[in-house]
Write a protein that holds these residues in place. Sequence first.
Motif, PDB file in Angstrom:
ATOM      1  N   ASN A   7      84.808 -15.858  21.327  1.00 42.96           N
ATOM      2  CA  ASN A   7      83.566 -16.430  21.836  1.00 42.96           C
ATOM      3  C   ASN A   7      83.725 -17.054  23.222  1.00 42.96           C
ATOM      4  N   MET A   8      84.746 -16.594  23.944  1.00 43.23           N
ATOM      5  CA  MET A   8      84.997 -17.159  25.268  1.00 43.23           C
ATOM      6  C   MET A   8      84.063 -16.622  26.348  1.00 43.23           C
ATOM      7  N   ASP A   9      83.263 -15.597  26.037  1.00 44.77           N
ATOM      8  CA  ASP A   9      82.332 -15.060  27.016  1.00 44.77           C
ATOM      9  C   ASP A   9      81.125 -15.975  27.099  1.00 44.77           C
ATOM     10  N   LEU A  10      81.172 -16.897  28.036  1.00 40.80           N
ATOM     11  CA  LEU A  10      80.128 -17.918  28.156  1.00 40.80           C
ATOM     12  C   LEU A  10      79.262 -17.719  29.393  1.00 40.80           C
ATOM     13  N   GLN A  11      79.371 -16.558  30.007  1.00 41.21           N
ATOM     14  CA  GLN A  11      78.661 -16.348  31.274  1.00 41.21           C
ATOM     15  C   GLN A  11      77.146 -16.434  31.135  1.00 41.21           C
ATOM     16  N   ASP A  12      76.623 -16.157  29.938  1.00 43.50           N
ATOM     17  CA  ASP A  12      75.177 -16.188  29.741  1.00 43.50           C
ATOM     18  C   ASP A  12      74.694 -17.478  29.069  1.00 43.50           C
ATOM     19  N   ILE A  13      75.594 -18.419  28.884  1.00 41.56           N
ATOM     20  CA  ILE A  13      75.226 -19.635  28.170  1.00 41.56           C
ATOM     21  C   ILE A  13      74.283 -20.503  29.000  1.00 41.56           C
ATOM     22  N   THR A  14      73.347 -21.167  28.339  1.00 40.85           N
ATOM     23  CA  THR A  14      72.422 -22.067  29.030  1.00 40.85           C
ATOM     24  C   THR A  14      73.088 -23.422  29.231  1.00 40.85           C
ATOM     25  N   LEU A  15      72.557 -24.203  30.163  1.00 37.98           N
ATOM     26  CA  LEU A  15      73.096 -25.543  30.373  1.00 37.98           C
ATOM     27  C   LEU A  15      72.945 -26.374  29.108  1.00 37.98           C
ATOM     28  N   VAL A  16      71.805 -26.246  28.440  1.00 41.50           N
ATOM     29  CA  VAL A  16      71.563 -27.005  27.205  1.00 41.50           C
ATOM     30  C   VAL A  16      72.622 -26.678  26.159  1.00 41.50           C
ATOM     31  N   ALA A  17      72.874 -25.382  25.945  1.00 46.99           N
ATOM     32  CA  ALA A  17      73.844 -24.956  24.944  1.00 46.99           C
ATOM     33  C   ALA A  17      75.260 -25.366  25.322  1.00 46.99           C
ATOM     34  N   TYR A  18      75.616 -25.274  26.626  1.00 46.71           N
ATOM     35  CA  TYR A  18      76.966 -25.660  27.038  1.00 46.71           C
ATOM     36  C   TYR A  18      77.163 -27.170  26.885  1.00 46.71           C
ATOM     37  N   TYR A  19      76.128 -27.929  27.216  1.00 44.51           N
ATOM     38  CA  TYR A  19      76.220 -29.385  27.063  1.00 44.51           C
ATOM     39  C   TYR A  19      76.471 -29.740  25.599  1.00 44.51           C
ATOM     40  N   GLU A  20      75.723 -29.106  24.676  1.00 49.96           N
ATOM     41  CA  GLU A  20      75.902 -29.364  23.249  1.00 49.96           C
ATOM     42  C   GLU A  20      77.306 -28.977  22.808  1.00 49.96           C
ATOM     43  N   ARG A  21      77.789 -27.853  23.285  1.00 55.20           N
ATOM     44  CA  ARG A  21      79.134 -27.382  22.952  1.00 55.20           C
ATOM     45  C   ARG A  21      80.192 -28.345  23.472  1.00 55.20           C
ATOM     46  N   TRP A  22      80.029 -28.770  24.724  1.00 57.39           N
ATOM     47  CA  TRP A  22      80.959 -29.718  25.348  1.00 57.39           C
ATOM     48  C   TRP A  22      80.974 -31.045  24.592  1.00 57.39           C
ATOM     49  N   PHE A  23      79.799 -31.533  24.240  1.00 59.02           N
ATOM     50  CA  PHE A  23      79.702 -32.804  23.512  1.00 59.02           C
ATOM     51  C   PHE A  23      80.429 -32.722  22.173  1.00 59.02           C
ATOM     52  N   VAL A  70      79.962 -30.543  33.741  1.00 56.97           N
ATOM     53  CA  VAL A  70      80.050 -29.476  34.744  1.00 56.97           C
ATOM     54  C   VAL A  70      81.511 -29.227  35.140  1.00 56.97           C
ATOM     55  N   GLY A  71      82.304 -30.291  35.167  1.00 57.67           N
ATOM     56  CA  GLY A  71      83.730 -30.131  35.464  1.00 57.67           C
ATOM     57  C   GLY A  71      84.413 -29.228  34.446  1.00 57.67           C
ATOM     58  N   TYR A  72      84.051 -29.389  33.177  1.00 60.06           N
ATOM     59  CA  TYR A  72      84.612 -28.536  32.135  1.00 60.06           C
ATOM     60  C   TYR A  72      84.118 -27.100  32.289  1.00 60.06           C
ATOM     61  N   ALA A  73      82.862 -26.928  32.711  1.00 58.80           N
ATOM     62  CA  ALA A  73      82.311 -25.582  32.917  1.00 58.80           C
ATOM     63  C   ALA A  73      83.062 -24.850  34.027  1.00 58.80           C
ATOM     64  N   ILE A  74      83.476 -25.599  35.048  1.00 59.78           N
ATOM     65  CA  ILE A  74      84.278 -25.018  36.130  1.00 59.78           C
ATOM     66  C   ILE A  74      85.641 -24.591  35.582  1.00 59.78           C
ATOM     67  N   ASP A  75      86.249 -25.451  34.747  1.00 61.33           N
ATOM     68  CA  ASP A  75      87.541 -25.120  34.144  1.00 61.33           C
ATOM     69  C   ASP A  75      87.437 -23.907  33.218  1.00 61.33           C
ATOM     70  N   ASP A  76      86.264 -23.704  32.618  1.00 62.36           N
ATOM     71  CA  ASP A  76      86.036 -22.549  31.737  1.00 62.36           C
ATOM     72  C   ASP A  76      85.684 -21.282  32.523  1.00 62.36           C
ATOM     73  N   ASP A  77      85.688 -21.399  33.853  1.00 59.33           N
ATOM     74  CA  ASP A  77      85.397 -20.261  34.744  1.00 59.33           C
ATOM     75  C   ASP A  77      83.986 -19.699  34.583  1.00 59.33           C
ATOM     76  N   ILE A  78      83.058 -20.565  34.179  1.00 61.86           N
ATOM     77  CA  ILE A  78      81.658 -20.137  34.079  1.00 61.86           C
ATOM     78  C   ILE A  78      80.990 -20.247  35.440  1.00 61.86           C
ATOM     79  N   ILE A  79      81.280 -21.332  36.146  1.00 64.74           N
ATOM     80  CA  ILE A  79      80.766 -21.552  37.492  1.00 64.74           C
ATOM     81  C   ILE A  79      81.926 -21.904  38.401  1.00 64.74           C
ATOM     82  N   THR A  80      81.711 -21.787  39.696  1.00 64.44           N
ATOM     83  CA  THR A  80      82.795 -22.060  40.660  1.00 64.44           C
ATOM     84  C   THR A  80      82.563 -23.331  41.466  1.00 64.44           C
TER      85      THR A  80
END
Length: 361
Positions: free
Chosen positions: A53-69, A136-146
């Motif tokens: 489930n590492m393919d997170l390129q299509d994930i929404t901010l809402v969903a990533y925030y919930e996942r991160w939390f 957002v820092g974690y999203a950068i580490d997950d290579d979703i955004i740069t």
Amino acid sequence: MSYTKKVSKGYYGYATYYDKHGKRHVKSAGLFKLKRQAQQAGNDLEKELDQRNMDLQDITLVAYYERWFKLYKQSNITDVTKNRYKVIGKAIHDYFDDTKLVNIRRSDYQGFINWYGANHARDSVTKLNGALRSCVGYAIDDDIITKDFTHNVQLVYDRSKKVNVEYLTSAELARLKDAVIQNLNPLSTSRYMILTAIYTGMRKAEVQALTWKDIDFLHSTITINKSWDETKKAFKPAKTSTSNRTIKVNRELLKHLSDLKANGSTMVFMNGLGTIPTSNALNKCLHRIMNHVGIKKQNFTFYSLRHVHVAYLIGQGVDVYAISKRLGHSNITTTLRVYSYLIDEYKAKNDTLIISKLADL
């Protein structure tokens, strides 16, 4: 996190994982004779499912925030902090809805801050921004955004929402302390707690949680390693890892606290009714004492004593780094941000002194 469940034939191992929409799933890793085998199988399956489930390129901010939390925050915070994260999550959902994380730009995020800050106080906006910056820092580490789209955002907030608190002068603090000491009664511990806050700057929940093991009368120190949940009437972890600390205290405070040993409780501030005074009880006691000595202050509470403690130390020229460590802040930046108004006042006074001294050259 993986976990095990005992049954008559042994142990089942389970793995938990989150999909790209932030939804939690549980999957069995099988039945094992030993608990450690089930736990290991659960861990292995969890890693495998995470990879799927590492393919997170299509994930929404809402969903990533919930996942991160859920992955990084949920298990290590208090109920109050947990609720704050959920409130922030709702705000993200209300504004961004199904916007993909990769499609958000800095201008989009600034628009979000402008929208949220229109009817929220500075403290609320600051905490929301802090949570999003970390996420957002974690999203950068997950290579979703740069790029960090929260970088250089301008905080906007409703100034009318600010609660103005009038703090005590050094003279008023001395009057308050004398009034507190004047009518100390071991069976009623609220005054002792107020005195402790004046001398230590400890948080209310830290004061409530003190046990006699935390006080070293020989070396004049108090160790803070937990806090108190006054709703559940139970210990809970300290607010943050850096909240665990040992501070020096003066002999006068320890002399008064020793009177409370007569109550026969392991809890320092257990009163004659067998309870620890709550926020409501402490504020009532504090306001009663202040009214008695003619000190009128707007929105002054037990927590305000922490600010007063800091103001007094700054006024005495104590180094801000030392104050930060005493308060249990994670870094000096937190102290500078929270108490910037005090530091600015002290700086203004010293600027006048500096000009005066330079004039004597």
